[in-house]
Design an enzyme around this catalytic site. Structure first.
Site, PDB file in Angstrom:
ATOM      1  N   GLY A 138       0.884  -1.192   0.007  1.00 14.34           N
ATOM      2  CA  GLY A 138       0.068   0.079   0.199  1.00 14.34           C
ATOM      3  C   GLY A 138       0.655   1.212   0.039  1.00 14.34           C
ATOM      4  O   GLY A 138       1.138   1.794  -0.972  1.00 14.34           O
TER       5      GLY A 138
ATOM      6  N   GLY B  40     -23.941  15.772  21.903  1.00 14.07           N
ATOM      7  CA  GLY B  40     -24.041  15.034  22.982  1.00 14.07           C
ATOM      8  C   GLY B  40     -24.599  13.263  22.840  1.00 14.07           C
ATOM      9  O   GLY B  40     -24.202  12.978  21.569  1.00 14.07           O
TER      10      GLY B  40
ATOM     11  N   GLU C  86      -4.721   7.492  -0.393  1.00 10.73           N
ATOM     12  CA  GLU C  86      -3.990   8.492  -1.214  1.00 10.73           C
ATOM     13  C   GLU C  86      -2.771   9.051  -0.456  1.00 10.73           C
ATOM     14  O   GLU C  86      -2.217  10.056  -0.492  1.00 10.73           O
ATOM     15  CB  GLU C  86      -4.602   9.457  -2.082  1.00 10.73           C
ATOM     16  CG  GLU C  86      -5.764   8.893  -2.740  1.00 10.73           C
ATOM     17  CD  GLU C  86      -6.120   9.893  -4.140  1.00 10.73           C
ATOM     18  OE1 GLU C  86      -5.539  10.899  -4.110  1.00 10.73           O
ATOM     19  OE2 GLU C  86      -7.381   9.618  -4.370  1.00 10.73           O
TER      20      GLU C  86
HETATM   21  C1  LIG Z   1     -11.914   3.097   0.832  1.00 10.50           C
HETATM   22  C2  LIG Z   1     -10.735   3.182   0.326  1.00 10.50           C
HETATM   23  C3  LIG Z   1     -10.462   3.292  -0.931  1.00 10.50           C
HETATM   24  C4  LIG Z   1      -9.341   3.100  -1.701  1.00 10.50           C
HETATM   25  N1  LIG Z   1      -9.163   3.326  -2.976  1.00 10.50           N
HETATM   26  C5  LIG Z   1      -8.088   3.303  -3.569  1.00 10.50           C
HETATM   27  C6  LIG Z   1      -8.092   3.220  -5.009  1.00 10.50           C
HETATM   28  O1  LIG Z   1      -9.018   3.526  -5.765  1.00 10.50           O
HETATM   29  N2  LIG Z   1      -6.844   2.846  -5.488  1.00 10.50           N
HETATM   30  C7  LIG Z   1      -5.837   2.359  -5.056  1.00 10.50           C
HETATM   31  O2  LIG Z   1      -4.913   1.946  -5.827  1.00 10.50           O
HETATM   32  N3  LIG Z   1      -5.781   2.151  -3.698  1.00 10.50           N
HETATM   33  C8  LIG Z   1      -6.918   2.674  -3.019  1.00 10.50           C
HETATM   34  N4  LIG Z   1      -6.691   2.644  -1.556  1.00 10.50           N
HETATM   35  C9  LIG Z   1      -5.714   2.023  -1.101  1.00 10.50           C
HETATM   36  C10 LIG Z   1      -5.027   3.041  -0.040  1.00 10.50           C
HETATM   37  O3  LIG Z   1      -4.468   3.903  -0.932  1.00 10.50           O
HETATM   38  C11 LIG Z   1      -4.203   2.377   0.896  1.00 10.50           C
HETATM   39  O4  LIG Z   1      -4.842   1.535   1.855  1.00 10.50           O
HETATM   40  C12 LIG Z   1      -3.039   3.343   1.477  1.00 10.50           C
HETATM   41  O5  LIG Z   1      -2.220   3.583   0.572  1.00 10.50           O
HETATM   42  C13 LIG Z   1      -2.431   2.540   2.890  1.00 10.50           C
HETATM   43  O6  LIG Z   1      -1.880   1.484   2.243  1.00 10.50           O
HETATM   44  P1  LIG Z   1      -2.171  -0.030   3.052  1.00 10.50           P
HETATM   45  O7  LIG Z   1      -3.480  -0.036   3.488  1.00 10.50           O
HETATM   46  O8  LIG Z   1      -1.583  -1.238   2.546  1.00 10.50           O
HETATM   47  O9  LIG Z   1      -1.335   0.320   4.734  1.00 10.50           O
HETATM   48  P2  LIG Z   1      -0.078   0.105   4.983  1.00 10.50           P
HETATM   49  O10 LIG Z   1       1.080   0.635   3.997  1.00 10.50           O
HETATM   50  O11 LIG Z   1       0.414  -1.393   5.284  1.00 10.50           O
HETATM   51  O12 LIG Z   1       0.079   0.912   6.309  1.00 10.50           O
HETATM   52  C14 LIG Z   1      -0.023   0.466   7.448  1.00 10.50           C
HETATM   53  C15 LIG Z   1       0.437   1.525   8.693  1.00 10.50           C
HETATM   54  O13 LIG Z   1       1.699   1.720   8.617  1.00 10.50           O
HETATM   55  C16 LIG Z   1       2.098   2.972   8.169  1.00 10.50           C
HETATM   56  N5  LIG Z   1       3.363   3.088   7.629  1.00 10.50           N
HETATM   57  C17 LIG Z   1       3.527   2.531   6.229  1.00 10.50           C
HETATM   58  N6  LIG Z   1       4.840   2.722   6.068  1.00 10.50           N
HETATM   59  C18 LIG Z   1       5.279   3.583   6.816  1.00 10.50           C
HETATM   60  C19 LIG Z   1       6.442   4.150   7.041  1.00 10.50           C
HETATM   61  N7  LIG Z   1       7.469   4.125   6.036  1.00 10.50           N
HETATM   62  N8  LIG Z   1       6.567   4.895   8.215  1.00 10.50           N
HETATM   63  C20 LIG Z   1       5.656   5.228   8.739  1.00 10.50           C
HETATM   64  N9  LIG Z   1       4.654   4.468   8.790  1.00 10.50           N
HETATM   65  C21 LIG Z   1       4.211   3.565   7.854  1.00 10.50           C
HETATM   66  C22 LIG Z   1       0.765   3.546   7.608  1.00 10.50           C
HETATM   67  O14 LIG Z   1       0.851   4.922   7.627  1.00 10.50           O
HETATM   68  C23 LIG Z   1      -0.400   3.103   8.468  1.00 10.50           C
HETATM   69  O15 LIG Z   1      -0.639   3.648   9.290  1.00 10.50           O
HETATM   70  C24 LIG Z   1      -8.103   2.801  -0.712  1.00 10.50           C
HETATM   71  C25 LIG Z   1      -8.246   2.292   0.377  1.00 10.50           C
HETATM   72  C26 LIG Z   1      -9.330   2.637   1.268  1.00 10.50           C
HETATM   73  C27 LIG Z   1      -9.432   2.153   2.792  1.00 10.50           C
END
Ligand SMILES: Cc1cc2nc3c(=O)[nH]c(=O)nc-3n(C[C@H](O)[C@H](O)[C@H](O)COP(=O)(O)OP(=O)(O)OC[C@H]3O[C@@H](n4cnc5c(N)ncnc54)[C@H](O)[C@@H]3O)c2cc1C
Length: 385
Positions: free
Chosen positions: A131, A339, A363
């Protein structure tokens, strides 16, 4: 320096505000409950030209800029953030990528139908195992004659269930890291492509979020978007623009929380007077207003920089981070102002708070925005030394 919205955007703002209040607001609670938007939404958005906001007029779009897009996002999200996210993924991700990198043939084939809302677009970067670290994606595009065969899985794809056209990032050159990623156009009925079940989410429930599976999907050379190996770089540019729109979506939610809180506080009595006369409540309203004003300035500044063609990455990180975190905090405070009633679904603020949380994740999460801001600040200090 002028901080006012340009006059030519005022009619657009008023039109979208009226549409959102009249056509979205009465149904938002039900759509949240149903976790679905009705089929009339896309035609209704198309009628107002909102499905092609950022697409040039020569391809049937409205040819508007990022500031206009932010105004639209704020007004739509004020009433229904799921509809705003539909637009964000369609205009701000899928069409934005095509506008940025597609060939003339691809633009002529896809943009008019997408901008008219005949087709809906989606954008697939995120995978089950990647992600924030998007360059670690594993969807493969294996050369096959002049084209490629795509295999892999995407997750959390907005509009995935509704879309006809998908921009999919896949690895063409496994040994080249981020420079081995390319973007492809995949169509809904391409052989080997399938859409999984909708996620059951905390918020933005009307918007469909689904996994996608690619099982040996053939993409010809005409489906490669931009240069081979440029897919990741282009995706980052798309996100830079897209996250300003997510900031505006957050702003709409925050404004909704304030407006609902003001109205509730003026009508709710405690100890013989409206709670709006209690200083504790007034301080909450004041803090909400302050953060909303600041968020709007940051967002408009970033959007205006994009419209000028400037490098707006830093402004976009700051605007998105500030606005999204403010919206969640304001959502919680709005519940507090309401509330016990704020904790029920009889008032929209609990939904706004649930919806706002997504903006701290999608994003580019808040943590990632902070890393990027810090990197910029440190690099600027080094360059200045
Ligand atoms: C409702 C929804 C719609 C979405 N729509 C799209 C879409 O249309 N197209 C698409 O491609 N994606 C989409 N996404 C995906 C979204 O962009 C990802 O969920 C987001 O980029 C985070 O990636 P992840 O969920 O894998 O979390 P992870 O990357 O696994 O992160 C987990 C946690 O670790 C933290 N973390 C990760 N790396 C670091 C670092 N280096 N330093 C500190 N903290 C870190 C993150 O901030 C987070 O708190 C969507 C997600 C949701 C929930």
């Amino acid at each position: 320096m002028n901080f006012d919205l340009p006059e030519d955007l005022l009619p657009l703002r008023d039109m979208v505000r009226k549409f959102a209040a009249e056509r979205l607001r009465p149904h938002s609670r039900q759509w949240d409950r149903d976790a679905a938007l009705p089929d009339w939404i896309v035609p209704a958005l198309s009628e107002l030209g909102l499905m092609g906001v950022l697409t040039p007029e020569q391809y049937g779009g409205a040819g508007l800029g990022y500031l206009a897009n932010c105004v639209i996002m704020e007004e739509i999200a004020r009433q229904d953030a799921s509809v705003a996210l539909l637009l964000a993924a369609h205009n701000g991700l899928c069409l934005s990528h095509l506008n940025l990198a597609a060939s003339e043939e691809q633009k002529s084939r896809y943009l008019p139908k997408l901008a008219a809302g005949e087709w809906v677009g989606a954008w697939g970067l995120t995978e089950p195992g990647s992600g924030s670290d998007a360059a670690a994606l594993t969807t493969r595009a294996v050369p096959d004659g002049k084209g490629w065969r795509l295999s892999g899985n995407k997750i959390f794809i907005t509009n995935g269930n509704r879309a006809q056209v998908y921009v999919i990032m896949a690895r063409t050159d496994p040994d080249k890291g981020a420079k081995g990623i390319s973007a492809f156009i995949v169509e809904r009925d391409d052989k080997g492509f399938s859409v999984g079940p909708k996620e059951d989410k905390l918020g933005i429930r009307g918007s469909d979020t689904v996994p996608l599976a690619l099982d040996d999907v053939y993409c010809g050379p005409e489906d490669l978007v931009g240069q081979r190996g440029q897919g990741y770089v282009d995706a980052l540019k798309v996100l830079e623009r897209g996250r300003v729109g997510i900031g505006a979506l957050s702003l709409g939610l925050a404004r909704g929380c304030l407006e609902e809180s003001v109205s509730y506080a003026q009508g709710r009595h405690a100890f013989g007077k409206p709670i709006s006369e209690l200083q504790a409540i007034q301080f909450k309203l004041a803090d909400m207003a302050m953060h909303i004003e600041a968020a709007r300035l940051l967002i408009w500044d970033a959007a205006t920089a994009l419209d000028r063609g400037d490098d707006a990455r830093y402004k976009a990180y700051v605007a998105k981070l500030f606005a999204s975190e403010a919206a969640t905090r304001i959502g919680l405070e709005a519940i507090q102002v309401h509330g016990g009633y704020g904790y029920t679904k009889d008032f929209p603020v609990e939904r706004y708070m649930r919806d706002a949380k997504l903006c701290e994740i999608g994003e580019g999460s808040s943590e990632v925005q902070r890393i990027l801001i810090a990197r910029h600040v440190l690099a600027s200090a080094t360059a200045g030394a």
